[in-house]
Design a protein around this motif. Structure first.
Motif, mmCIF file in Angstrom:
data_model
loop_
_atom_site.group_PDB
_atom_site.id
_atom_site.type_symbol
_atom_site.label_atom_id
_atom_site.label_comp_id
_atom_site.label_asym_id
_atom_site.label_seq_id
_atom_site.Cartn_x
_atom_site.Cartn_y
_atom_site.Cartn_z
ATOM 1 N N ASN A 161 1.083 -0.864 0.381
ATOM 2 C CA ASN A 161 -0.081 0.509 0.167
ATOM 3 C C ASN A 161 0.717 0.974 0.239
ATOM 4 O O ASN A 161 1.522 1.531 1.362
ATOM 5 N N ALA A 162 0.854 1.915 -0.801
ATOM 6 C CA ALA A 162 2.562 2.424 -1.030
ATOM 7 C C ALA A 162 1.693 4.000 -1.809
ATOM 8 O O ALA A 162 1.007 3.973 -3.123
ATOM 9 N N GLU A 163 2.283 5.209 -1.738
ATOM 10 C CA GLU A 163 1.461 6.090 -2.775
ATOM 11 C C GLU A 163 2.888 6.620 -3.120
ATOM 12 O O GLU A 163 3.960 7.327 -2.498
ATOM 13 N N VAL A 164 3.163 6.241 -4.266
ATOM 14 C CA VAL A 164 4.903 7.002 -4.994
ATOM 15 C C VAL A 164 4.332 8.282 -5.873
ATOM 16 O O VAL A 164 3.649 8.819 -6.783
ATOM 17 N N LEU A 165 5.826 8.764 -5.670
ATOM 18 C CA LEU A 165 6.096 10.510 -5.933
ATOM 19 C C LEU A 165 7.474 10.374 -7.272
ATOM 20 O O LEU A 165 7.883 10.221 -6.474
ATOM 21 N N VAL A 166 7.246 11.249 -8.254
ATOM 22 C CA VAL A 166 8.235 10.842 -8.951
ATOM 23 C C VAL A 166 9.024 12.184 -8.928
ATOM 24 O O VAL A 166 8.023 13.107 -9.276
ATOM 25 N N SER A 167 10.200 12.667 -8.918
ATOM 26 C CA SER A 167 11.277 13.803 -8.485
ATOM 27 C C SER A 167 11.159 14.079 -10.746
ATOM 28 O O SER A 167 10.709 14.039 -11.235
ATOM 29 N N LYS A 168 10.723 15.927 -10.717
ATOM 30 C CA LYS A 168 11.013 16.330 -11.789
ATOM 31 C C LYS A 168 12.027 15.576 -12.891
ATOM 32 O O LYS A 168 11.590 15.453 -13.530
ATOM 33 N N GLU A 169 13.286 15.689 -12.217
ATOM 34 C CA GLU A 169 14.262 15.410 -13.426
ATOM 35 C C GLU A 169 14.164 13.521 -13.353
ATOM 36 O O GLU A 169 14.919 13.189 -13.961
ATOM 37 N N GLU A 170 12.933 13.026 -13.136
ATOM 38 C CA GLU A 170 13.212 11.774 -13.028
ATOM 39 C C GLU A 170 14.086 10.462 -12.378
ATOM 40 O O GLU A 170 14.357 9.263 -12.563
ATOM 41 N N ASP A 171 15.369 11.421 -11.486
ATOM 42 C CA ASP A 171 15.639 10.795 -11.430
ATOM 43 C C ASP A 171 15.345 9.579 -9.770
ATOM 44 O O ASP A 171 16.691 8.558 -9.130
ATOM 45 N N SER A 172 14.550 11.002 -9.055
ATOM 46 C CA SER A 172 14.308 9.730 -7.661
ATOM 47 C C SER A 172 12.813 9.060 -8.053
ATOM 48 O O SER A 172 12.438 9.911 -8.133
ATOM 49 N N VAL A 173 12.201 8.603 -6.637
ATOM 50 C CA VAL A 173 11.165 7.960 -6.762
ATOM 51 C C VAL A 173 11.172 7.640 -5.258
ATOM 52 O O VAL A 173 11.574 7.286 -4.549
#
Ligand code: SAH
Ligand code: SF4
Length: 336
Positions: A56-68
């Motif tokens: 059960n996770a909420e996932v966020l991706v950074s602008k540069e897509e190098d971190s989640v």
């Protein structure tokens, strides 16, 4: 995800079924028992009902897509955060939490501000890596998320061994790092375990150890990190020296640069004075906003680095991932 009933559900099956099930979870990283086609349909249904694999996770991706960043909700509704960092050289590092909150209350750290709720189980630690393994091959794991690993030593070391196990995650010991605020008993246990000949113990002597230093003297360190009153600098360094003597491994000292607090030229010189030792490495980290302090200016950071260079101290400045999604060092916090 809940594996508590796994053995119970498989109790009436032949023994190898449990091994198959564990491999499906920790090696093939299935997210639903329907993928385990080597089990009967009935068994798959039973496993889905009693040992769900959904995280059960909420996932966020950074602008540069190098971190989640993943915010995971646990069975008792408490939440933890973990981050995947995708390095340009192909490494995929997961930074895991080992406690909900942290009892040590370092002034600069968002986790410290939320107080301590409880330790994570080994499965809850591994669940964070599994979540990202389902997205990409994880090559490195660092215990630098929420919490103090050496206050949850047994569950952390059990997780390390499964991460390293060739039959499961197969992540090299040298690609696993533990960071501690300086819990001396933990360092001592790690040394002892690394020296032991017991099966599975060798990994303890080969992982990377990092120490959160952040100040070059007791007065300042006790102000920033209350735990320093219990484990003063000289004693922590003595334990580290013993670790180096016995394991021959280098040790990383993390130093977060905070404006006007620990970033003066005097602090740099004092730091150089205690860090000039073989196999000591300094890792400079820019302070990530958590509400209390300010980040050091670029000019001050450069001055600080110049002094360390002149003093011939081994150091690197840590690349910062994910500060736009509050996923950088020290920014891990949940309100549950
Ligand atoms: N409790 C352990 C593991 C957490 S690691 C420890 O403190 O070592 C988290 C790392 O991020 C530690 O080095 C910690 O000191 C650092 N950190 C904490 N707050 C920070 C902040 N606001 N900015 C940058 N780094 C921070
Ligand atoms: Fe805990 Fe580490 Fe944060 Fe200090 S820096 S409060 S020890 S998580």
């Amino acid at each position: 995800m809940d594996l508590n009933n796994l053995e119970k559900v498989l109790a009436s099956e032949p023994k190898y079924r449990l091994k198959q099930a564990r491999e499906a979870i920790f090696k093939s990283f299935i997210s639903n028992w329907d993928e385990a086609t080597f089990f009967s349909k009935d068994l798959r249904e039973k496993l889905n009902a009693e040992c769900p694999l959904k995280i059960n996770a909420e996932v966020l991706v950074s602008k540069e897509e190098d971190s989640v960043k993943a915010k995971i909700t646990l069975k008792d509704d408490l939440q933890i955060e973990s981050v995947l960092m995708r390095h340009k050289d192909g490494r995929n590092t997961v930074c895991v939490s080992c406690q909900v909150g942290c009892p040590l209350g370092c002034l600069f750290c968002a986790t410290g501000k939320m107080g301590f709720k409880r330790n994570l189980t080994t499965d809850e630690i591994l669940e964070q890596v599994i979540l990202f393994e389902r997205l990409c091959k994880v090559t490195n794991v660092t215990f630098m998320g929420m919490g103090e690993p050496f206050l949850n030593y047994d569950n952390v070391l059990k997780a390390v061994k499964i991460l390293n196990d060739k039959d499961f995650f197969n992540i090299g010991a040298r690609s696993i790092s533990i960071s501690t605020a300086g819990i001396i008993e933990g360092i001592e246990k790690l040394i002892k375990e690394g020296m032991s000949r017991e099966a599975g113990s060798r990994v303890a002597g080969q992982i990377n150890l990092a120490i959160s230093l952040h100040a070059p003297n007791d007065k300042l360190r006790s102000q920033l990190m209350p735990i320093n009153k219990k484990y003063p600098l000289a004693e922590v360094l003595k334990a580290v020296d013993d670790y180096i003597k016995k394991t021959k491994r280098k040790v990383m000292f993390e130093y977060v640069l905070i404006d006007g607090v620990n970033d003066s030229e005097k602090c740099a010189k004092e730091l150089a004075g205690i860090m000039r030792k073989k196999l000591y490495f300094v890792n400079l980290i820019l302070y990530n906003p958590t509400g209390t302090f300010r980040q050091s200016s670029t000019k001050q950071v450069e001055k600080f680095k110049k002094i360390l260079e002149k003093e011939k101290i081994n150091f690197v400045q840590r690349y910062r991932f994910g500060d736009d999604i509050q996923a950088a060092c020290g920014q891990f916090a949940t309100n549950k």
